[in-house]
Design a protein around this motif. Structure first.
Motif, short mmCIF file in Angstrom:
data_model
loop_
_atom_site.label_atom_id
_atom_site.label_comp_id
_atom_site.label_asym_id
_atom_site.label_seq_id
_atom_site.Cartn_x
_atom_site.Cartn_y
_atom_site.Cartn_z
N PRO A 6 5.38 0.12 -3.22
CA PRO A 6 5.38 0.67 -1.86
C PRO A 6 4.80 -0.33 -0.86
CG PRO A 6 3.57 1.61 -3.12
CD PRO A 6 4.30 0.69 -4.07
N LEU A 7 5.42 -0.38 0.31
CA LEU A 7 4.99 -1.35 1.34
C LEU A 7 4.78 -0.61 2.66
CD1 LEU A 7 7.75 -4.03 0.65
CD2 LEU A 7 5.35 -4.19 -0.04
N LEU A 8 3.87 -1.16 3.47
CA LEU A 8 3.69 -0.61 4.81
C LEU A 8 3.96 -1.71 5.83
CD1 LEU A 8 0.42 1.47 4.25
CD2 LEU A 8 2.74 2.36 4.56
N ALA A 27 0.84 -1.19 0.00
CA ALA A 27 0.00 0.00 0.00
C ALA A 27 0.88 1.24 0.00
CB ALA A 27 -0.91 0.01 1.23
N LYS A 28 0.29 2.32 -0.51
CA LYS A 28 1.05 3.57 -0.61
C LYS A 28 1.18 4.21 0.78
CE LYS A 28 0.12 4.67 -5.35
NZ LYS A 28 -1.17 4.38 -5.98
N PRO A 29 2.26 5.00 0.97
CA PRO A 29 2.47 5.65 2.28
C PRO A 29 1.25 6.47 2.70
CG PRO A 29 4.40 5.95 0.88
CD PRO A 29 3.38 5.26 0.03
N ALA A 30 0.56 7.07 1.72
CA ALA A 30 -0.58 7.94 2.06
C ALA A 30 -1.69 7.16 2.77
CB ALA A 30 -1.12 8.60 0.80
N PRO A 81 -2.33 4.23 11.67
CA PRO A 81 -1.42 4.48 12.79
C PRO A 81 -0.58 3.23 13.07
CG PRO A 81 -3.66 5.15 13.33
CD PRO A 81 -3.73 4.47 12.00
N GLY A 82 0.71 3.43 13.27
CA GLY A 82 1.58 2.29 13.57
C GLY A 82 2.18 1.63 12.34
N GLU A 83 1.83 2.12 11.16
CA GLU A 83 2.43 1.55 9.94
C GLU A 83 3.48 2.50 9.40
OE1 GLU A 83 -0.80 -1.37 7.81
OE2 GLU A 83 -0.94 0.75 7.32
#
Ligand SMILES: Nc1ncnc2c1ncn2[C@@H]1O[C@H](COP(=O)(O)OP(=O)(O)OP(=O)(O)O)[C@@H](O)[C@H]1O
Ligand SMILES: [Mg+2]
Length: 443
Positions: A413-415, A297-300, A304-306
């Protein structure tokens, strides 16, 4: 009567000085299903054989129902063993095989009612008149099981009873064993090297490595709070991602864990567990991330906590209901010795590394402390990380849904969910979540 089994500091050596079981302590409750889990050669069968009385105990105590039992004859222990290579009398029908221990136990009594009831329980009524040669492997295994349970022993000792069978049959018999032992309420000690079997069967699992108990707990607790990197890596599929990291805790900035070319920035305010990592400032650690701790997933869209990182797709493993994506994140995998290798292989590998004094010292320290896993090799290795055995190149495996179109070479992108982050020290001991959160060894 079902039976409680206790081992107190039990040790066993075959050759002088080499302990294949090292000060093992276990308390098994009456009616409990306990699984002994570990790689080949870690001493599982030896432990089982000592409980059965087929192997002498060198040091320590075995208690059965609280009574000292080291010297009790096997027949007086009233336990039924089921082995991997189950042996049936070839010239006896299934009925005679199942009834045999009953006839030995009570020569005058008619074994039929018990044999019939056992056969019903196992769904083998139709096989009672056949000889072993006229049965499939799975059917023979059920007859062998029938022979073990017909007698209603006070404990079952099972040594990889399903490992010769194909996967489908194994799953079915696994469910049957679970149901049966619980219906009978008989204490069961079950040996396997298959973590998924252990997790699906055990009330509790005892993880052994090199004859030393690493952790004892419910399947849930050994998965969620592995005491060290060995347990973390041995339990769970796909295997937990283990990466070399460096803790950076500047006085005036955010705390991060460097992972090669990227870094995990720990969210502020720091949790108690993360605050404890401060003392590791500048040190190498091992970061453990299970595949469910990372999502694409995208940073946007971070919750919380990711925290964000990114990865280059190296390989996509289609599994039907899910996809395992192998990423290169520019970090180096940490290598855990002994995960699957039998002991001789380990010795060879270590001997090859023999020139490295540091490695040997660590090995000795590990042996002396009897347990901790020594993980970090020479830092020089970091320059040329080889993928751990059995894994493809790529340092991070993430689980995702099959609907995403992912191709080799894509930058994604990774979370990372920091709440699911494990950190282990250089000896492989878990330091985050804090060790105090361990459900203790005898839980
Ligand atoms: N009779 C024996 N004499 C000498 N060494 C032995 C003997 N039996 C076992 N060992 C050694 O003791 C160690 C533990 O053996 P054990 O059979 O308990 O392992 P295990 O965990 O059951 O392995 P596997 O999963 O391969 O069955 C091994 O290194 C093995 O080589
Ligand atoms: Mg064995």
């Amino acid at each position: 009567m079902t039976r409680a089994i206790s081992l107190h500091d039990v040790s066993k050596s075959y050759a002088k000085g080499v302990r294949v079981v090292d000060r093992l302590s276990l308390d098994i409750e009456p009616g409990e299903f306990l699984v002994l889990l570990g790689p080949s050669g870690c001493g599982k069968s030896t432990v089982l054989r000592m409980i059965a009385g087929l192997e002498e105990i060198d040091e320590g105590e075995l208690l059965l129902d609280g009574e000292y039992a080291n010297d009790l004859a096997p027949s007086a222990r009233d336990m039924a063993m089921v082995f991997q290579n189950f042996a049936l009398y070839p010239n006896m029908t299934s009925r005679a095989n199942i009834g045999f221990p009953l006839r030995v136990e009570a020569p005058g009594a008619d074994p039929r009612p018990r044999v019939d009831a056992t056969a019903r329980m196992l769904g083998i009524e139709d096989l009672l008149d056949r000889l072993p040669g006229q049965l499939s492997g799975g059917e023979r295994q059920r007859v062998a099981m029938g022979r073990a349970i017909a007698r209603h022993p006070s404990a079952f000792l099972m040594d990889e009873p399903l490992s010769n069978l194909d996967a489908k049959l194994r799953n079915r018999l696994r469910a049957e064993i679970s149901k049966l032992t619980r219906e009978l309420g008989v204490t069961t000690v079950y040996v396997t090297h298959d973590q998924s079997e252990a997790m699906s069967l055990g009330d509790r699992v005892a993880v052994l490595r090199g004859g030393v108990l690493q952790q004892l707990g419910t399947p849930r607790s050994v998965y969620a709070l592995p005491r060290n990197v060995f347990v973390a890596a041995f339990i769970g599929t796909p295997r937990i991602n283990l990466l070399r990291g460096v803790v950076r805790a500047p006085l005036d900035g955010a705390m991060t864990i460097g992972l090669g070319r990227q870094a995990l920035r720990l969210p502020e305010p720091l949790s108690l567990d993360h605050q404890l990592l401060r003392v590791q400032q500048g040190r190498e650690v091992i970061v453990g991330l299970r595949s469910e701790a990372v999502r694409l997933a995208k940073p946007a869209s971070a919750r919380p906590g990711e925290v964000p990182i990114s990865g280059l797709v190296e390989h996509v493993e289609f599994q039907g209901h899910e996809v395992l994506v192998h990423f290169n994140t520019g970090s180096s995998p940490a290598v855990v010795p002994d995960l699957e290798a039998p002991r001789p292989a380990r010795r060879t590998r270590r001997r090859r590394e023999g020139g490295r004094v540091l490695g040997r010292l660590k090995e000795r320290a590990g042996a002396l402390r009897a347990g901790p896993v020594v993980v970090l090799d020479d830092p020089a290795d970091a320059r040329d990380p080889a993928p751990p055995e059995g894994r493809l190149p790529g340092d991070l495996i993430v689980r995702t849904t099959p609907d995403l179109e992912l191709r080799h070479g894509m930058q994604v992108p990774l979370l990372v969910d920091i709440a699911h982050l494990f950190v282990f020290d250089q000896h492989g001991e878990r330091i985050c979540p804090a060790p105090a959160r361990l459900p203790d060894l005898e839980d």
